[in-house]
Write a protein that holds these residues in place. Structure first.
Motif, PDB file in Angstrom:
ATOM      1  N   LEU A  30       0.891  -1.251  -0.063  1.00  0.00           N
ATOM      2  CA  LEU A  30      -0.164   0.087  -0.091  1.00  0.00           C
ATOM      3  C   LEU A  30       0.884   1.483  -0.376  1.00  0.00           C
ATOM      4  O   LEU A  30       0.438   2.168  -0.901  1.00  0.00           O
ATOM      5  N   LEU A  31       1.708   1.645   0.837  1.00  0.00           N
ATOM      6  CA  LEU A  31       2.936   2.845   1.069  1.00  0.00           C
ATOM      7  C   LEU A  31       4.012   1.903   0.295  1.00  0.00           C
ATOM      8  O   LEU A  31       4.901   1.190   1.273  1.00  0.00           O
ATOM      9  N   PRO A  32       4.682   2.574  -0.603  1.00  0.00           N
ATOM     10  CA  PRO A  32       5.639   1.938  -1.127  1.00  0.00           C
ATOM     11  C   PRO A  32       6.952   2.813  -0.892  1.00  0.00           C
ATOM     12  O   PRO A  32       7.219   3.595   0.305  1.00  0.00           O
ATOM     13  N   GLU A  33       7.849   2.187  -0.790  1.00  0.00           N
ATOM     14  CA  GLU A  33       9.313   1.662  -0.091  1.00  0.00           C
ATOM     15  C   GLU A  33      10.167   2.234  -1.323  1.00  0.00           C
ATOM     16  O   GLU A  33      10.377   2.660  -2.258  1.00  0.00           O
ATOM     17  N   ILE A  34      11.200   3.604  -0.387  1.00  0.00           N
ATOM     18  CA  ILE A  34      11.501   4.455  -0.922  1.00  0.00           C
ATOM     19  C   ILE A  34      12.529   4.809  -0.101  1.00  0.00           C
ATOM     20  O   ILE A  34      13.349   4.290   0.830  1.00  0.00           O
ATOM     21  N   PHE A  35      13.749   4.355  -1.738  1.00  0.00           N
ATOM     22  CA  PHE A  35      15.147   3.736  -0.553  1.00  0.00           C
ATOM     23  C   PHE A  35      15.442   3.134   0.117  1.00  0.00           C
ATOM     24  O   PHE A  35      16.076   3.043   1.119  1.00  0.00           O
ATOM     25  N   GLY A  36      14.459   1.525   0.042  1.00  0.00           N
ATOM     26  CA  GLY A  36      14.258   0.818   0.846  1.00  0.00           C
ATOM     27  C   GLY A  36      13.681   0.456   2.164  1.00  0.00           C
ATOM     28  O   GLY A  36      13.644  -0.284   2.723  1.00  0.00           O
ATOM     29  N   ALA A  37      13.033   1.314   2.827  1.00  0.00           N
ATOM     30  CA  ALA A  37      12.520   2.214   3.916  1.00  0.00           C
ATOM     31  C   ALA A  37      10.906   2.701   3.768  1.00  0.00           C
ATOM     32  O   ALA A  37      10.808   3.365   2.658  1.00  0.00           O
ATOM     33  N   LYS A  38      10.475   2.158   4.998  1.00  0.00           N
ATOM     34  CA  LYS A  38       9.390   2.917   4.096  1.00  0.00           C
ATOM     35  C   LYS A  38       9.106   3.916   5.846  1.00  0.00           C
ATOM     36  O   LYS A  38       9.862   3.894   6.548  1.00  0.00           O
ATOM     37  N   PRO A  39       8.077   5.046   5.637  1.00  0.00           N
ATOM     38  CA  PRO A  39       8.459   6.407   6.710  1.00  0.00           C
ATOM     39  C   PRO A  39       7.815   5.705   8.307  1.00  0.00           C
ATOM     40  O   PRO A  39       6.916   5.179   7.779  1.00  0.00           O
ATOM     41  N   ALA A  40       7.655   6.654   8.737  1.00  0.00           N
ATOM     42  CA  ALA A  40       6.985   5.725  10.820  1.00  0.00           C
ATOM     43  C   ALA A  40       6.185   6.868  10.527  1.00  0.00           C
ATOM     44  O   ALA A  40       6.537   7.412  11.193  1.00  0.00           O
ATOM     45  N   LEU A  41       4.975   6.203  10.078  1.00  0.00           N
ATOM     46  CA  LEU A  41       3.938   7.749  10.061  1.00  0.00           C
ATOM     47  C   LEU A  41       3.595   7.549  11.454  1.00  0.00           C
ATOM     48  O   LEU A  41       2.904   8.726  12.211  1.00  0.00           O
ATOM     49  N   ILE A  42       3.504   6.504  12.229  1.00  0.00           N
ATOM     50  CA  ILE A  42       2.729   6.301  13.541  1.00  0.00           C
ATOM     51  C   ILE A  42       3.410   7.311  14.318  1.00  0.00           C
ATOM     52  O   ILE A  42       3.101   8.238  14.956  1.00  0.00           O
ATOM     53  N   VAL A  43       5.153   7.800  14.704  1.00  0.00           N
ATOM     54  CA  VAL A  43       5.823   8.449  15.356  1.00  0.00           C
ATOM     55  C   VAL A  43       5.450   9.904  15.330  1.00  0.00           C
ATOM     56  O   VAL A  43       5.186  10.379  15.291  1.00  0.00           O
ATOM     57  N   CYS A  44       5.328   9.856  13.342  1.00  0.00           N
ATOM     58  CA  CYS A  44       5.069  11.683  12.951  1.00  0.00           C
ATOM     59  C   CYS A  44       3.285  11.418  13.617  1.00  0.00           C
ATOM     60  O   CYS A  44       2.792  12.694  14.746  1.00  0.00           O
ATOM     61  N   VAL A  45       2.229  10.763  13.867  1.00  0.00           N
ATOM     62  CA  VAL A  45       1.839  11.320  14.678  1.00  0.00           C
ATOM     63  C   VAL A  45       1.542  11.364  16.076  1.00  0.00           C
ATOM     64  O   VAL A  45       1.017  12.863  16.728  1.00  0.00           O
ATOM     65  N   ALA A  46       2.517  11.001  16.791  1.00  0.00           N
ATOM     66  CA  ALA A  46       3.071  11.385  18.048  1.00  0.00           C
ATOM     67  C   ALA A  46       3.088  11.921  17.968  1.00  0.00           C
ATOM     68  O   ALA A  46       3.111  12.802  19.336  1.00  0.00           O
ATOM     69  N   LEU A  47       4.556  12.938  17.773  1.00  0.00           N
ATOM     70  CA  LEU A  47       5.551  13.675  17.874  1.00  0.00           C
ATOM     71  C   LEU A  47       3.968  15.001  17.695  1.00  0.00           C
ATOM     72  O   LEU A  47       4.149  16.474  18.584  1.00  0.00           O
ATOM     73  N   THR A  48       3.215  15.291  16.605  1.00  0.00           N
ATOM     74  CA  THR A  48       2.601  15.878  16.869  1.00  0.00           C
ATOM     75  C   THR A  48       1.699  16.463  17.349  1.00  0.00           C
ATOM     76  O   THR A  48       1.982  17.362  17.721  1.00  0.00           O
ATOM     77  N   VAL A  49       0.569  15.204  18.144  1.00  0.00           N
ATOM     78  CA  VAL A  49      -0.140  14.814  19.148  1.00  0.00           C
ATOM     79  C   VAL A  49       1.104  15.582  20.057  1.00  0.00           C
ATOM     80  O   VAL A  49       0.207  16.528  20.967  1.00  0.00           O
ATOM     81  N   ALA A  50       2.043  15.255  20.164  1.00  0.00           N
ATOM     82  CA  ALA A  50       2.260  15.902  21.803  1.00  0.00           C
ATOM     83  C   ALA A  50       2.591  17.405  21.606  1.00  0.00           C
ATOM     84  O   ALA A  50       3.650  18.122  22.895  1.00  0.00           O
ATOM     85  N   VAL A  51       2.800  17.805  20.608  1.00  0.00           N
ATOM     86  CA  VAL A  51       3.442  19.568  20.335  1.00  0.00           C
ATOM     87  C   VAL A  51       2.466  20.544  20.540  1.00  0.00           C
ATOM     88  O   VAL A  51       1.953  21.259  21.099  1.00  0.00           O
ATOM     89  N   TYR A  52       0.416  19.862  20.697  1.00  0.00           N
ATOM     90  CA  TYR A  52      -0.118  20.899  20.893  1.00  0.00           C
ATOM     91  C   TYR A  52      -0.738  20.287  21.886  1.00  0.00           C
ATOM     92  O   TYR A  52      -1.853  21.061  22.415  1.00  0.00           O
ATOM     93  N   GLU A  53      -0.979  18.685  22.872  1.00  0.00           N
ATOM     94  CA  GLU A  53      -1.624  18.167  24.192  1.00  0.00           C
ATOM     95  C   GLU A  53      -0.870  18.685  25.240  1.00  0.00           C
ATOM     96  O   GLU A  53       0.831  18.848  25.368  1.00  0.00           O
ATOM     97  N   ARG A  54      -1.051  18.309  26.615  1.00  0.00           N
ATOM     98  CA  ARG A  54      -0.441  18.548  27.931  1.00  0.00           C
ATOM     99  C   ARG A  54       0.407  17.455  27.398  1.00  0.00           C
ATOM    100  O   ARG A  54       0.397  16.476  27.319  1.00  0.00           O
ATOM    101  N   SER A 144      16.997   6.365   5.370  1.00  0.00           N
ATOM    102  CA  SER A 144      15.706   7.215   4.870  1.00  0.00           C
ATOM    103  C   SER A 144      14.490   6.977   5.285  1.00  0.00           C
ATOM    104  O   SER A 144      14.314   7.692   4.917  1.00  0.00           O
ATOM    105  N   ARG A 145      14.831   6.269   6.358  1.00  0.00           N
ATOM    106  CA  ARG A 145      13.891   6.019   7.246  1.00  0.00           C
ATOM    107  C   ARG A 145      13.727   7.039   8.098  1.00  0.00           C
ATOM    108  O   ARG A 145      12.045   7.530   8.359  1.00  0.00           O
ATOM    109  N   MET A 146      14.737   7.684   8.832  1.00  0.00           N
ATOM    110  CA  MET A 146      14.875   9.045   9.573  1.00  0.00           C
ATOM    111  C   MET A 146      14.532  10.069   8.622  1.00  0.00           C
ATOM    112  O   MET A 146      13.287  11.070   9.142  1.00  0.00           O
ATOM    113  N   VAL A 147      14.494  10.351   7.516  1.00  0.00           N
ATOM    114  CA  VAL A 147      14.333  11.343   6.139  1.00  0.00           C
ATOM    115  C   VAL A 147      12.781  11.013   6.184  1.00  0.00           C
ATOM    116  O   VAL A 147      12.113  12.348   6.174  1.00  0.00           O
ATOM    117  N   GLN A 148      12.570  10.552   6.225  1.00  0.00           N
ATOM    118  CA  GLN A 148      11.110   9.715   4.963  1.00  0.00           C
ATOM    119  C   GLN A 148      10.257  10.419   6.800  1.00  0.00           C
ATOM    120  O   GLN A 148       8.830  11.195   6.016  1.00  0.00           O
TER     121      GLN A 148
END
Length: 171
Positions: A30-54, A144-148
């Protein structure tokens, strides 16, 4: 609507976002691998929630996101669960009490958090056990995973900003 129902719907939106990103990342093909890795989208969600919540809600979403990341990526529960819980608590505390959560500050939070999380993963899973081809894995997959993950955190910042300001009347 009352503040309690607004916060309930806001947290529900965050949980649905976590589930959707988990399905998106773990569904094969479903999500293509770019340079052999997929991004950790779940980490993105957690970090953005942490910025706005207590701190406490940030920590809880960090724990849930870490659990899902461990299940989806590392096949062992613990590393991302603990580290993302701590990172989200720190980011939530810093964004609410120390440095205001503007977009540029979020980029700094995301850069440090994503780099730290994946370097800790590399340390625990490859350097300490002494895996033979660890630098090959680092250069072919982990960078690649870190940058993505860092780059994909930008659209999640604006999605969660919209959720937060729509469902928080005093914001």
């Amino acid at each position: 609507m009352s503040d309690r129902s607004n916060s309930f719907f806001r947290y529900l939106a965050y949980v649905l976002e976590l589930i959707l990103t988990f399905v998106l990342v773990t569904t094969p093909g479903l999500l293509p691998e770019i340079f052999g890795a997929k991004p950790a989208l779940i980490v993105c969600v957690a970090l953005t929630v942490a910025v706005y919540e207590r701190e406490i809600p940030s920590m809880i979403f960090g724990m849930l996101a870490g659990l899902l990341t461990d299940i989806g990526f590392s096949n062992s529960i613990g590393l991302f669960t603990i580290s993302l819980t701590v990172v989200c608590f720190i980011v939530g505390y810093a964004a609410n009490n120390l440095i205001v959560a503007t977009f540029l500050n979020f980029l700094l939070y995301a850069l440090v958090a994503v780099g730290g999380l994946f370097m800790l993963y590399f340390l625990v899973r490859f350097i300490i056990p002494g895996v033979e081809n660890m630098w090959s894995y680092f250069t072919r997959h982990l960078i690649s995973r870190m940058v993505q993950t860092f780059l994909f955190s930008i659209p999640f910042y604006f999605i969660n900003r919209f959720i937060y300001f729509t469902l928080t009347p005093e914001a």
